[in-house]
Design a protein around this motif. Structure first.
Motif, PDB file in Angstrom:
ATOM      1  N   LYS A  68      -3.851  -9.445  -5.845  1.00 33.05           N
ATOM      2  CA  LYS A  68      -3.226  -8.327  -6.579  1.00 33.05           C
ATOM      3  C   LYS A  68      -2.693  -8.774  -7.948  1.00 33.05           C
ATOM      4  N   SER A  77       0.860  -1.201   0.000  1.00 29.99           N
ATOM      5  CA  SER A  77       0.000   0.000   0.000  1.00 29.99           C
ATOM      6  C   SER A  77       0.888   1.239   0.000  1.00 29.99           C
ATOM      7  N   LYS A 120      15.648 -14.202   1.015  1.00 34.53           N
ATOM      8  CA  LYS A 120      14.881 -15.087   0.128  1.00 34.53           C
ATOM      9  C   LYS A 120      15.371 -15.009  -1.315  1.00 34.53           C
TER      10      LYS A 120
HETATM   11  P1  TMP Z   1       1.712  -3.765   2.973  1.00 29.42           P
HETATM   12  O1  TMP Z   1       3.096  -3.170   3.133  1.00 29.42           O
HETATM   13  O2  TMP Z   1       0.750  -2.875   2.302  1.00 29.42           O
HETATM   14  O3  TMP Z   1       1.242  -4.306   4.264  1.00 29.42           O
HETATM   15  O4  TMP Z   1       1.792  -5.021   1.997  1.00 29.42           O
HETATM   16  C1  TMP Z   1       2.809  -5.920   1.936  1.00 29.42           C
HETATM   17  C2  TMP Z   1       2.784  -6.529   0.539  1.00 29.42           C
HETATM   18  O5  TMP Z   1       4.063  -7.043   0.248  1.00 29.42           O
HETATM   19  C3  TMP Z   1       1.803  -7.678   0.357  1.00 29.42           C
HETATM   20  O6  TMP Z   1       1.122  -7.516  -0.884  1.00 29.42           O
HETATM   21  C4  TMP Z   1       2.686  -8.936   0.247  1.00 29.42           C
HETATM   22  C5  TMP Z   1       3.946  -8.344  -0.313  1.00 29.42           C
HETATM   23  N1  TMP Z   1       5.141  -9.098   0.005  1.00 29.42           N
HETATM   24  C6  TMP Z   1       5.732  -9.864  -0.998  1.00 29.42           C
HETATM   25  O7  TMP Z   1       5.236  -9.897  -2.126  1.00 29.42           O
HETATM   26  N2  TMP Z   1       6.857 -10.570  -0.700  1.00 29.42           N
HETATM   27  C7  TMP Z   1       7.414 -10.550   0.542  1.00 29.42           C
HETATM   28  O8  TMP Z   1       8.443 -11.204   0.760  1.00 29.42           O
HETATM   29  C8  TMP Z   1       6.813  -9.730   1.575  1.00 29.42           C
HETATM   30  C9  TMP Z   1       7.404  -9.700   2.952  1.00 29.42           C
HETATM   31  C10 TMP Z   1       5.674  -9.028   1.259  1.00 29.42           C
END
Ligand code: TMP
Length: 393
Positions: A339, A313, A379
């Motif tokens: 998404k 976000s 990762k």
């Molecule tokens: P947020 O910062 O809005 O809470 O969303 C985190 C987003 O990041 C969520 O869509 C999942 C994504 N994400 C990945 O794609 N790979 C990852 O390793 C991590 C930690 C988060």
């Protein structure tokens, strides 16, 4: 613009321009109907609170398609385990426990041996259903004075209320605190964690500001707000999550820890309780915007390809404020099925899955989930490209 607690008028000190819904990932056919609002922020010196001026209604953001699951991050699962261990001291054998904004039940699962006395409130249907499937008692609704009337046995009888990255989402803080007051037992405790204003200012992580984050709290603001309701901030413990958060402990009795007094003094020195620090932040945001735009232009002029990692976000604020779109970033990869296949809000960059990322490696990666940097770099050790983000320029 009115301060939502004191109802005194406050002037916005900064505009980030037109913003879409931060988590409003959309299909091509919906581009023309996309909702935008003017994202302005103001500061109430009365209660030292930074807040959004206009924001979409919570129902627009937290609906049946909310695309965030706490359990998507291993690091957050671990964090919630340690958060649960921290709060156990506020519980007795038969204590009642409520979590506000319980998402998929990641936190409450740690108390599953006491599931008769646990309730989570989660307004987003899809995540609430996942929690219910995982046997975490969950009410699929917003938490407010009306909805808590349905859990009579908890009124005045709840020893612990917890929340995490949720209180800053709730527009009506008056009603929220009234609800907490109605539920808490005499010696009850309210513990919540939120992104911390001091960390946001230090790192110029303005991407903490988006429609769901109506407030960015400091120890001074939380202390002043709760005092208005005869509830008292008694402890505050800094956290590493979300790029720097604070855990707040609120009780009925004003028994402040020495740590709180120390942090409030530090905040005074940094002028976090005054508009001056906001004006400095505004200036720093403008510098940060210029730096990241220049950096991306240099990379593009060198013929480098760029993708984004994690369609957070937060990335909506960066991309729209800096006007970074498909000419600069080829795609953003993400693990969330809600998404994938859609486009980013406002700037319409395609969202791809991790398989696509592995097969279509770019020269550079903009790490939008910079707050999960260690977990992600660990990762993605095999990716040899150049990682960057606006917080590290
Ligand atoms: P947020 O910062 O809005 O809470 O969303 C985190 C987003 O990041 C969520 O869509 C999942 C994504 N994400 C990945 O794609 N790979 C990852 O390793 C991590 C930690 C988060």
């Amino acid at each position: 613009m009115k301060c939502k607690i004191t109802h005194k008028p406050i002037k916005p000190f900064m505009s980030f321009g037109k913003m879409p819904i931060a988590n409003g990932f959309l299909e091509k056919q919906d581009f023309s109907k996309e909702y935008f609002y003017n994202m302005e922020v103001g500061f109430s010196e009365d209660i030292s609170l930074l807040q959004l001026n206009d924001h979409p209604k919570p129902e627009v953001m937290f609906n049946e398609n909310y695309p965030f699951f706490t359990s998507s991050s291993k690091h957050m699962i671990e964090h919630f385990k340690s958060y649960a261990n921290f709060v156990r001291k506020y519980l007795n054998t038969n204590s009642k426990l409520i979590e506000i904004g319980s998402n998929d039940g990641t936190f409450l699962k740690n108390f599953s041996n006491n599931s008769n006395n646990i309730i989570g409130f989660e307004p987003s249907k899809n995540v609430a259903e996942l929690a219910q499937k995982n046997k975490v008692p969950t009410i699929n609704s917003f938490f407010n004075t009306k909805t808590i009337a349905n859990i009579n046995e908890y009124l005045g009888n709840t020893d612990l209320i917890c929340a995490s990255n949720v209180i800053c989402h709730i527009p009506d803080l008056n009603d929220l605190i009234k609800s907490v007051d109605m539920l808490l037992s005499l010696d009850g405790t309210f513990v919540f964690e939120e992104p911390y204003l001091g960390s946001m200012f230090d790192q110029v992580s303005y991407d903490q500001i988006y429609d769901e984050h109506i407030y960015v709290f400091s120890v001074s603001s939380v202390s002043k707000i709760f005092e208005r309701f005869n509830l008292y901030l008694v402890d505050a413990i800094p956290q590493k999550t979300h790029g720097g958060s604070m855990r707040y402990v609120v009780k009925r009795k004003n028994d402040k820890s020495s740590q709180i007094k120390k942090i409030i003094e530090e905040e005074k020195i940094k002028k976090l309780d005054q508009i001056e620090s906001c004006l400095m932040f505004k200036n720093n945001c403008e510098i940060s915007k210029k730096r990241i735009v220049d950096k991306i232009n240099i990379l593009k002029n060198q013929g480098k390809s760029i993708c984004g990692y994690a369609a957070t976000s937060k990335s909506t604020t960066i991309l729209n404020y800096c006007q970074i779109g498909c000419d600069q970033i080829d795609y953003i990869c993400d693990t969330t099925s809600e998404k994938i296949g859609k486009f980013s809000p406002g700037m319409h960059i395609p969202i791809k899955d991790m398989d696509y990322f592995r097969k279509n490696q770019t020269d550079c990666i903009y790490l939008f989930a910079w707050n999960h940097k260690l977990e992600i770099l660990n990762k993605e050790k095999n990716f040899k490209g150049y990682w960057f983000s606006h917080v590290e320029l």
